[in-house]
Design a protein around this motif. Structure first.
Motif, PDB file in Angstrom:
ATOM      1  N   PRO A 175     -17.520  63.008  -0.943  1.00 37.86           N
ATOM      2  CA  PRO A 175     -17.343  63.178   0.720  1.00 37.86           C
ATOM      3  C   PRO A 175     -16.903  63.246   1.991  1.00 37.86           C
ATOM      4  N   ALA A 176     -15.824  63.492   1.427  1.00 39.14           N
ATOM      5  CA  ALA A 176     -15.810  64.083   3.091  1.00 39.14           C
ATOM      6  C   ALA A 176     -16.124  65.986   3.913  1.00 39.14           C
ATOM      7  N   ASP A 177     -16.405  66.328   2.596  1.00 35.54           N
ATOM      8  CA  ASP A 177     -16.748  67.600   2.259  1.00 35.54           C
ATOM      9  C   ASP A 177     -18.574  67.572   2.814  1.00 35.54           C
ATOM     10  N   ARG A 178     -19.314  66.233   2.442  1.00 36.36           N
ATOM     11  CA  ARG A 178     -20.068  66.353   2.705  1.00 36.36           C
ATOM     12  C   ARG A 178     -20.486  66.012   4.758  1.00 36.36           C
ATOM     13  N   PHE A 179     -19.292  64.845   5.196  1.00 34.84           N
ATOM     14  CA  PHE A 179     -19.557  64.782   6.306  1.00 34.84           C
ATOM     15  C   PHE A 179     -18.999  66.077   6.869  1.00 34.84           C
ATOM     16  N   LYS A 180     -18.516  66.862   6.843  1.00 35.09           N
ATOM     17  CA  LYS A 180     -17.713  67.822   7.037  1.00 35.09           C
ATOM     18  C   LYS A 180     -19.100  69.188   7.699  1.00 35.09           C
ATOM     19  N   MET A 181     -19.732  68.773   7.007  1.00 34.54           N
ATOM     20  CA  MET A 181     -20.759  70.298   7.121  1.00 34.54           C
ATOM     21  C   MET A 181     -22.683  69.257   7.596  1.00 34.54           C
ATOM     22  N   LEU A 182     -22.077  67.643   7.408  1.00 29.54           N
ATOM     23  CA  LEU A 182     -22.913  67.268   8.883  1.00 29.54           C
ATOM     24  C   LEU A 182     -22.401  67.303   9.780  1.00 29.54           C
ATOM     25  N   HIS A 183     -21.119  67.098  10.199  1.00 36.16           N
ATOM     26  CA  HIS A 183     -20.303  67.742  11.331  1.00 36.16           C
ATOM     27  C   HIS A 183     -20.443  69.194  12.262  1.00 36.16           C
ATOM     28  N   MET A 184     -20.659  70.124  10.955  1.00 32.84           N
ATOM     29  CA  MET A 184     -20.972  71.127  11.810  1.00 32.84           C
ATOM     30  C   MET A 184     -22.298  71.115  11.805  1.00 32.84           C
ATOM     31  N   PHE A 185     -22.793  71.237  10.928  1.00 33.28           N
ATOM     32  CA  PHE A 185     -24.370  71.093  11.778  1.00 33.28           C
ATOM     33  C   PHE A 185     -24.956  70.356  12.734  1.00 33.28           C
ATOM     34  N   GLU A 186     -24.394  69.394  12.873  1.00 30.75           N
ATOM     35  CA  GLU A 186     -24.537  69.123  14.341  1.00 30.75           C
ATOM     36  C   GLU A 186     -25.614  67.121  13.733  1.00 30.75           C
ATOM     37  N   ARG A 200     -27.299  61.637  11.138  1.00 31.78           N
ATOM     38  CA  ARG A 200     -27.101  61.692   9.486  1.00 31.78           C
ATOM     39  C   ARG A 200     -25.949  61.522   8.730  1.00 31.78           C
ATOM     40  N   VAL A 201     -24.785  61.646  10.056  1.00 32.15           N
ATOM     41  CA  VAL A 201     -23.586  61.482  10.033  1.00 32.15           C
ATOM     42  C   VAL A 201     -22.995  60.314  10.060  1.00 32.15           C
ATOM     43  N   ILE A 202     -23.916  59.394  10.957  1.00 26.25           N
ATOM     44  CA  ILE A 202     -23.827  57.953  11.395  1.00 26.25           C
ATOM     45  C   ILE A 202     -24.449  57.102  10.279  1.00 26.25           C
ATOM     46  N   SER A 203     -25.406  57.886  10.035  1.00 24.27           N
ATOM     47  CA  SER A 203     -26.258  57.254   8.567  1.00 24.27           C
ATOM     48  C   SER A 203     -25.666  56.715   7.175  1.00 24.27           C
ATOM     49  N   GLU A 204     -24.999  57.898   6.736  1.00 27.04           N
ATOM     50  CA  GLU A 204     -24.344  58.252   5.597  1.00 27.04           C
ATOM     51  C   GLU A 204     -22.640  57.553   5.751  1.00 27.04           C
ATOM     52  N   TRP A 205     -22.214  57.095   7.169  1.00 28.12           N
ATOM     53  CA  TRP A 205     -21.444  56.469   7.249  1.00 28.12           C
ATOM     54  C   TRP A 205     -21.349  55.110   6.747  1.00 28.12           C
ATOM     55  N   GLU A 206     -22.546  54.743   7.356  1.00 30.45           N
ATOM     56  CA  GLU A 206     -22.951  52.961   7.125  1.00 30.45           C
ATOM     57  C   GLU A 206     -23.295  52.554   5.774  1.00 30.45           C
ATOM     58  N   SER A 207     -23.537  53.649   4.308  1.00 30.91           N
ATOM     59  CA  SER A 207     -23.801  53.566   3.437  1.00 30.91           C
ATOM     60  C   SER A 207     -22.222  53.432   3.078  1.00 30.91           C
ATOM     61  N   TYR A 208     -21.838  55.111   3.001  1.00 24.32           N
ATOM     62  CA  TYR A 208     -20.896  54.999   2.664  1.00 24.32           C
ATOM     63  C   TYR A 208     -19.403  54.116   3.282  1.00 24.32           C
ATOM     64  N   SER A 209     -19.559  53.680   3.820  1.00 27.84           N
ATOM     65  CA  SER A 209     -18.274  52.433   4.212  1.00 27.84           C
ATOM     66  C   SER A 209     -18.831  51.263   3.309  1.00 27.84           C
ATOM     67  N   GLN A 210     -20.006  50.800   3.108  1.00 26.31           N
ATOM     68  CA  GLN A 210     -20.548  49.755   2.437  1.00 26.31           C
ATOM     69  C   GLN A 210     -19.967  49.754   0.614  1.00 26.31           C
ATOM     70  N   GLU A 211     -20.146  51.173   0.195  1.00 26.16           N
ATOM     71  CA  GLU A 211     -20.116  51.268  -0.705  1.00 26.16           C
ATOM     72  C   GLU A 211     -19.028  50.856  -1.533  1.00 26.16           C
ATOM     73  N   GLN A 212     -17.443  51.499  -0.975  1.00 24.18           N
ATOM     74  CA  GLN A 212     -16.186  51.722  -1.457  1.00 24.18           C
ATOM     75  C   GLN A 212     -15.625  51.000  -0.048  1.00 24.18           C
ATOM     76  N   PRO A 213     -14.178  50.431  -0.169  1.00 24.66           N
ATOM     77  CA  PRO A 213     -12.952  49.741   0.964  1.00 24.66           C
ATOM     78  C   PRO A 213     -12.590  51.423   1.590  1.00 24.66           C
ATOM     79  N   PRO A 214     -12.523  51.031   3.057  1.00 26.05           N
ATOM     80  CA  PRO A 214     -11.873  52.136   3.136  1.00 26.05           C
ATOM     81  C   PRO A 214     -10.148  52.945   2.422  1.00 26.05           C
ATOM     82  N   ASN A 215      -9.922  54.008   2.300  1.00 26.84           N
ATOM     83  CA  ASN A 215      -8.159  54.142   1.934  1.00 26.84           C
ATOM     84  C   ASN A 215      -7.769  54.774   3.487  1.00 26.84           C
TER      85      ASN A 215
END
Length: 806
Positions: A528-539, A543-558
């Motif tokens: 997941p970190a690789d996906r977020f990294k590239m979304l960030h790089m491409f500005e 999409r980063v924010i919407s992905e975070w909303e899904s990601y943070s709901q799917e699994q507890p943060p470590n």
């Protein structure tokens, strides 16, 4: 002409210089022709001059003069296709060339042969276009199983397309070779025309150069007629190249006609042929290129040697020797190692191919040393992360450098490290997988990266109908509205672009971080970190924010995971760029409390939190925070360059806060401090350095304006403009400078100069802002209002002067 073995006729050189000066009058500041029709007559004259000079030249420079003449005469015809004089000159040139070469068929029609090749090229391009249209973009939101299935389809499609292009391209070159064979008559020995580069790697495009050599049968060098044998194949190559040039897809600089530096005005670029659609041609006649039979024929001041690629097998293999490689100094072995047969005797090609394998196996140490040296250069020039990061301020990107080479070069290196001699990236990956060097998932990901890189390059070339590697704009209007990322994503879709760079970045890191590449065994898995990294790089901030909303709901943060910290960093950055500063600040404060191992990440958190407080108008808090963390920065384990970069950023945020608090002198002091820090940052960070310095100068100018020191403000604004011009800075920032200059002159009652600056600003904004948004754009309305004020004041001045006269 450096390195010629004869004295150049001074009157001939003077005439060329005279023509170059004439051409320079028809060029813009970027070295491009303003009116190609007017340039045509100059190219025609130059072409005739080179043809005439070839009669006086020795055997080597004669051939160069003829190649240049062919290119120039074709350039004239393409610019004025209806000019019968130009067409006749080209026709006579082709006829005279056959006589000079002592060809067997003197009435052969080189122009007609070129037209036949052109038809073959058009069919190849049409077929490629149709095949590419069948390759669909992969949707972003699909299941993992669906995604892998679609990726496998793309891999299969691109393999087929590349194989089709390779076969078609070879057939064209076989056709030209056969025609040259007939024209020159029976060859004096057996030979093989051998392809190199992307053709040998099965990654050629319908607009690629033809890199090749001519291998001669072994033993011919011992015969008395060897000089005549070489001369036969040199003329064979000249006729071959003339036919290719007659396709009218060879840009003039590729034949190194002459150097325009001595006639180029200060601050302007040398001539570049932007008119010709670059396509099927020979490799450049430049010291770093020359990958064609005649090779490097001209010496340079630093490289006093020539070479030729018309040789018997054993002599061609000597280029693989380490000492010979060092003498030549432009990676000839790397090119010769990957080849393919195109035309002629396949036994001769097989001898060469076997010889390469033997040379590489018996010469492991120098080969490995040479490869590691090349890899280190590639990591510098084709670093996926740094190249993508640099796009933040670039108005255009080179897809060959950014996309194609960031994967293919490193897969090719893996192949050579593991004695895999098949040049195709796909084939190398398959063999690495078969040899258990990479697992099935890694093989799939790497194959997918190659498929995407090939698709990007093909799509860009096919859309432009030229070997033009750039996507984007001539210039950015606003650094925060960069179209480069959008244009790059449009080529193959968001999902494929993200995955490509994640894979390329992982691949480079694996190779870079291994001590012993000879026993490399690795896996690549995208997290997941690789996906977020590239979304960030491409500005892709939304999409980063919407992905975070899904990601943070799917699994507890470590919260102890370093990957989790990076993900939150990308989310905080996205919120900031979407002007969600409150949400961003909460994330920065959360990150600030964590145990961050990566020093660079800790630095960015500090800097971004300070900026966030400034954006929330909490200026005093921002200043207090910056004062607190400055000492911490000095204790971090960072390079001096990184420390100076951070301190410069913090100083400028302080300057912005002081300006907002109307503490203008303090703001100037902080901007000067920021400028001093940025000047100490490594040169590798250009053009960022100059862009920042230009911004600091402008900010100092604004403060001086507020303090009423208009002369000093004008000086700073002009310095800022100069830096932006030299580094192709964003138009919007230049407009700010013009506006400041206008305001300063307005305050000094110099209304005519003020109008000039405001009008320049207005014209630039109108050029870049869409027409439907112009009436509502606040900056455009401001410029118009100031122009109106200046005009009214000028009118009042005029009326006052008239009344005085009366």
């Amino acid at each position: 002409m450096a390195g010629s073995s004869h004295v150049v006729d001074s009157s001939w050189e003077q005439e060329l210089n005279k023509m170059a000066k004439q051409l320079n009058k028809f060029l813009d500041k970027n070295g491009k022709e303003k009116d190609p029709e007017k340039s045509a007559s100059i190219f025609h004259q130059m072409g005739l001059l080179y043809k005439e000079q070839s009669k006086q030249d020795d055997s080597i420079t004669k051939k160069l003069s003829l190649i240049r003449s062919a290119a120039l005469l074709n350039a004239a015809v393409t610019r004025q296709p209806g000019n019968e004089q130009f067409k006749q000159s080209l026709k006579h040139f082709c006829s005279d060339l056959l006589k000079t070469a002592r060809a067997k068929i003197l009435d052969a029609d080189l122009l007609k042969i070129a037209q036949e090749v052109k038809k073959m090229a058009e069919n190849m391009r049409k077929e490629t276009n149709e095949s590419l249209q069948q390759v669909k973009n992969i949707p972003y939101d699909v299941t993992i199983d669906e995604q892998k299935k679609l990726q496998e389809e793309k891999i299969a499609n691109l393999k087929t397309i590349q194989a089709q292009i390779t076969e078609n391209y070879k057939n064209m070159m076989k056709f030209v070779s056969n025609e040259c064979d007939k024209i020159m008559g029976n060859s004096p020995c057996r030979y093989s025309i051998t392809g190199m580069g992307s053709l040998a790697r099965c990654e050629i495009t319908p607009y690629s150069d033809f890199e090749h050599i001519i291998l001669l049968e072994e033993g011919v060098q011992e015969k008395d007629n060897y000089p005549q044998v070489l001369d036969y194949f040199r003329w064979f190559s000249i006729i071959f190249q003339t036919i290719i040039i007659n396709l009218q897809e060879t840009i003039i600089p590729s034949v190194a006609v002459l150097n325009f530096k001595h006639v180029t005005n200060s601050g302007e670029k040398e001539f570049f042929d932007a008119f010709t659609k670059r396509g099927i041609s020979f490799d450049f006649i430049r010291p770093y290129a020359c990958h064609f039979p005649l090779g490097r024929m001209e010496k340079t001041e630093r490289k006093q040697f020539t070479n030729e690629f018309i040789k018997p097998v054993s002599e061609m293999l000597t280029y693989l020797d380490e000492d010979e490689d060092l003498k030549n100094g432009y990676n000839i072995p790397n090119v010769l190692i990957t080849t393919c047969p195109v035309y002629g005797d396949e036994q001769i090609y097989q001898q060469f191919y076997d010889g390469i394998k033997v040379a590489l196996q018996s010469d492991k140490r120098p080969s490995h040393k040479r490869l590691m040296k090349q890899l280190n250069e590639d990591f510098t020039n084709f670093d996926a992360f740094n190249s993508l990061n640099a796009l933040d301020i670039d108005s255009k990107c080179n897809i060959k450098r950014l996309v194609y080479r960031t994967s293919t070069l490193f897969i090719s290196a893996l192949g050579r490290l593991n004695s895999i001699d098949d040049g195709s990236s796909f084939a190398i990956i398959d063999q690495l997988n078969n040899n258990n060097i990479i697992d099935d998932e890694t093989a799939h990901l790497l194959s997918y990266a190659i498929a995407v890189s090939c698709q990007v390059r093909l799509k860009v070339y096919m859309e432009k109908e030229s070997q033009d590697d750039y996507v984007g704009e001539e210039q950015l209007y606003d650094i925060f509205d960069n179209k480069v990322f959008a244009n790059l994503i449009d080529t193959v879709g968001e999902r494929s672009m993200m995955d490509y760079f994640a894979i390329a970045y992982k691949l480079q890191n694996v190779i870079r971080n291994e001590d012993d590449l000879s026993n490399l065994n690795f896996k690549i898995a995208l997290k997941p970190a690789d996906r977020f990294k590239m979304l960030h790089m491409f500005e892709l901030n939304d999409r980063v924010i919407s992905e975070w909303e899904s990601y943070s709901q799917e699994q507890p943060p470590n919260t102890s995971s370093q990957d989790e910290l990076w993900i939150r960093f990308y989310v905080a950055r996205a919120c900031s760029k979407m002007h969600k500063h409150k949400e961003s600040l909460l994330m920065w404060e959360w990150l600030e409390e964590r145990d961050i191992e990566d020093q660079w990440l800790r630095v960015e958190v500090m800097s971004d939190k300070a900026l966030c407080l400034c954006n929330l108008d909490r200026f005093q808090e921002a200043l207090q925070f910056i004062r607190r963390v400055k000492s911490e920065v000095l204790n971090l384990n960072l390079s001096d360059s990184d420390k100076y970069s951070l301190l410069s950023n913090l100083a400028f945020i302080s300057a912005r806060c002081q300006y907002a608090l109307k503490e203008y002198q303090l703001a100037i002091d902080q901007s000067v401090e920021a400028s001093k820090y940025i000047a100490r940052v490594d040169q590798r960070d250009e053009p960022w350095k100059e862009m920042y310095r230009a911004t600091y100068f402008y900010h100092i100018g604004r403060c001086l304006y507020e303090l009423g020191d208009y002369d000093a403000a004008i000086n700073e604004a002009k310095k800022s403009l100069q830096h932006h011009e030299q580094n192709n800075g964003p138009v919007n920032v230049k407009c700010h400078c013009y506006s400041l200059l206008g305001l300063c002159h307005l305050k000094r009652d110099n209304y005519q100069k003020a109008i000039t600056y405001f009008q320049t600003e207005l014209d630039l904004r109108l050029k870049f802002v869409p027409s439907e948004k112009q009436d509502s754009d606040e900056k455009i309305k401001f410029a118009r209002s100031k122009i109106k004020i200046c005009q009214e004041n000028l009118k009042l001045e005029m009326e006052f002067l008239i009344n005085l006269t009366i």
